[in-house]
Scaffold this motif. Sequence first.
Motif, PDB file in Angstrom:
ATOM      1  N   ASN A  70       0.811  -1.209   0.000  1.00 33.46           N
ATOM      2  CA  ASN A  70       0.000   0.000   0.000  1.00 33.46           C
ATOM      3  C   ASN A  70       0.846   1.262   0.000  1.00 33.46           C
ATOM      4  O   ASN A  70       0.316   2.355  -0.065  1.00 33.46           O
ATOM      5  N   GLN A  71       2.147   1.117   0.089  1.00 33.80           N
ATOM      6  CA  GLN A  71       3.027   2.275   0.154  1.00 33.80           C
ATOM      7  C   GLN A  71       3.911   2.316  -1.094  1.00 33.80           C
ATOM      8  O   GLN A  71       4.851   1.544  -1.202  1.00 33.80           O
ATOM      9  N   PRO A  72       3.619   3.189  -2.039  1.00 35.16           N
ATOM     10  CA  PRO A  72       4.480   3.265  -3.227  1.00 35.16           C
ATOM     11  C   PRO A  72       5.866   3.771  -2.838  1.00 35.16           C
ATOM     12  O   PRO A  72       5.999   4.649  -1.985  1.00 35.16           O
ATOM     13  N   SER A  73       6.890   3.198  -3.446  1.00 33.54           N
ATOM     14  CA  SER A  73       8.257   3.616  -3.159  1.00 33.54           C
ATOM     15  C   SER A  73       8.511   4.983  -3.791  1.00 33.54           C
ATOM     16  O   SER A  73       7.790   5.426  -4.679  1.00 33.54           O
ATOM     17  N   GLU A  74       9.567   5.635  -3.330  1.00 33.58           N
ATOM     18  CA  GLU A  74       9.951   6.928  -3.904  1.00 33.58           C
ATOM     19  C   GLU A  74      10.239   6.788  -5.397  1.00 33.58           C
ATOM     20  O   GLU A  74       9.882   7.661  -6.186  1.00 33.58           O
ATOM     21  N   ASP A  75      10.878   5.678  -5.786  1.00 34.59           N
ATOM     22  CA  ASP A  75      11.180   5.444  -7.204  1.00 34.59           C
ATOM     23  C   ASP A  75       9.901   5.390  -8.035  1.00 34.59           C
ATOM     24  O   ASP A  75       9.819   5.976  -9.108  1.00 34.59           O
ATOM     25  N   VAL A  76       8.900   4.664  -7.530  1.00 34.34           N
ATOM     26  CA  VAL A  76       7.632   4.538  -8.247  1.00 34.34           C
ATOM     27  C   VAL A  76       6.956   5.898  -8.358  1.00 34.34           C
ATOM     28  O   VAL A  76       6.460   6.275  -9.419  1.00 34.34           O
ATOM     29  N   LEU A  77       6.972   6.653  -7.274  1.00 33.27           N
ATOM     30  CA  LEU A  77       6.351   7.975  -7.310  1.00 33.27           C
ATOM     31  C   LEU A  77       7.048   8.889  -8.311  1.00 33.27           C
ATOM     32  O   LEU A  77       6.385   9.592  -9.083  1.00 33.27           O
ATOM     33  N   GLU A  78       8.370   8.870  -8.322  1.00 36.46           N
ATOM     34  CA  GLU A  78       9.116   9.715  -9.259  1.00 36.46           C
ATOM     35  C   GLU A  78       8.879   9.286 -10.702  1.00 36.46           C
ATOM     36  O   GLU A  78       8.692  10.124 -11.582  1.00 36.46           O
ATOM     37  N   GLU A  79       8.890   7.959 -10.947  1.00 36.11           N
ATOM     38  CA  GLU A  79       8.686   7.446 -12.306  1.00 36.11           C
ATOM     39  C   GLU A  79       7.308   7.815 -12.846  1.00 36.11           C
ATOM     40  O   GLU A  79       7.122   7.995 -14.034  1.00 36.11           O
ATOM     41  N   ASN A  80       6.333   7.925 -11.955  1.00 37.14           N
ATOM     42  CA  ASN A  80       4.954   8.131 -12.385  1.00 37.14           C
ATOM     43  C   ASN A  80       4.426   9.534 -12.138  1.00 37.14           C
ATOM     44  O   ASN A  80       3.258   9.802 -12.376  1.00 37.14           O
ATOM     45  N   GLU A  81       5.295  10.442 -11.694  1.00 35.08           N
ATOM     46  CA  GLU A  81       4.845  11.799 -11.367  1.00 35.08           C
ATOM     47  C   GLU A  81       4.169  12.481 -12.551  1.00 35.08           C
ATOM     48  O   GLU A  81       3.101  13.080 -12.418  1.00 35.08           O
ATOM     49  N   GLU A  82       4.756  12.385 -13.744  1.00 34.37           N
ATOM     50  CA  GLU A  82       4.167  13.015 -14.924  1.00 34.37           C
ATOM     51  C   GLU A  82       2.819  12.383 -15.263  1.00 34.37           C
ATOM     52  O   GLU A  82       1.850  13.080 -15.555  1.00 34.37           O
ATOM     53  N   HIS A  83       2.745  11.049 -15.186  1.00 31.54           N
ATOM     54  CA  HIS A  83       1.476  10.362 -15.464  1.00 31.54           C
ATOM     55  C   HIS A  83       0.409  10.778 -14.462  1.00 31.54           C
ATOM     56  O   HIS A  83      -0.748  10.995 -14.832  1.00 31.54           O
ATOM     57  N   LEU A  84       0.801  10.885 -13.201  1.00 36.63           N
ATOM     58  CA  LEU A  84      -0.157  11.275 -12.172  1.00 36.63           C
ATOM     59  C   LEU A  84      -0.734  12.653 -12.451  1.00 36.63           C
ATOM     60  O   LEU A  84      -1.942  12.863 -12.335  1.00 36.63           O
ATOM     61  N   SER A  85       0.120  13.590 -12.837  1.00 37.21           N
ATOM     62  CA  SER A  85      -0.393  14.943 -13.100  1.00 37.21           C
ATOM     63  C   SER A  85      -1.201  14.989 -14.395  1.00 37.21           C
ATOM     64  O   SER A  85      -2.203  15.700 -14.482  1.00 37.21           O
ATOM     65  N   ASN A  86      -0.807  14.212 -15.412  1.00 33.47           N
ATOM     66  CA  ASN A  86      -1.536  14.207 -16.678  1.00 33.47           C
ATOM     67  C   ASN A  86      -2.916  13.571 -16.572  1.00 33.47           C
ATOM     68  O   ASN A  86      -3.837  13.951 -17.287  1.00 33.47           O
TER      69      ASN A  86
END
Length: 139
Positions: A70-86
Amino acid sequence: MLFADKLGMPKKIKDLAESLDLEVTNHHDPEFDAKLCALIFGELTDKYPSYQELIRKIDDQPKTNNNYFNQPSEDVLEENEEHLSNYQITQNELENIDLIGKGIVITGNFSIEREEIKTFLMKIGGQIKSGITGKVDFP
C-alpha cells in the motif's frame, strides 16, 4: 515471496534480493527473475539448518501486515509523477465515469485499500474481474 512475507522481509523480488546482497541486473526478465528466486530461496535456506526448520519457522509466523504493497516507493512515485499529473481527475469526474457493465481488473499499488476501490467501482457499475481475459475493458 511467501516465505519472505512470512519472515517479515520485503515482498518485491528486487527489494528482497538487495536486502540479501544479491545483484539485480536484469529485473523483469522472466529467466533472470526465476534464477533470482532460486538464489533468494537458497539464501533463506542457508539461514536455517534444514529446509524443514525453515518451513516450520514460516508456518509459525503470522502473516505480516506491514502495508508494503500500500506504500508506493519513492522510485515509483518519481517514475509516475508526470502520469499522475496528466491523468489526475476530480472526485466529481471520477463519479461520472461510465463504467456500467465494463470489466475491470484492479492491479498495482494504491494508497487506499483494494476493497474500498472495488466497492466504489462496483457502485458506479463496474464489474470486477480476477484476471485479464477478453471480458476485461480496463486492465
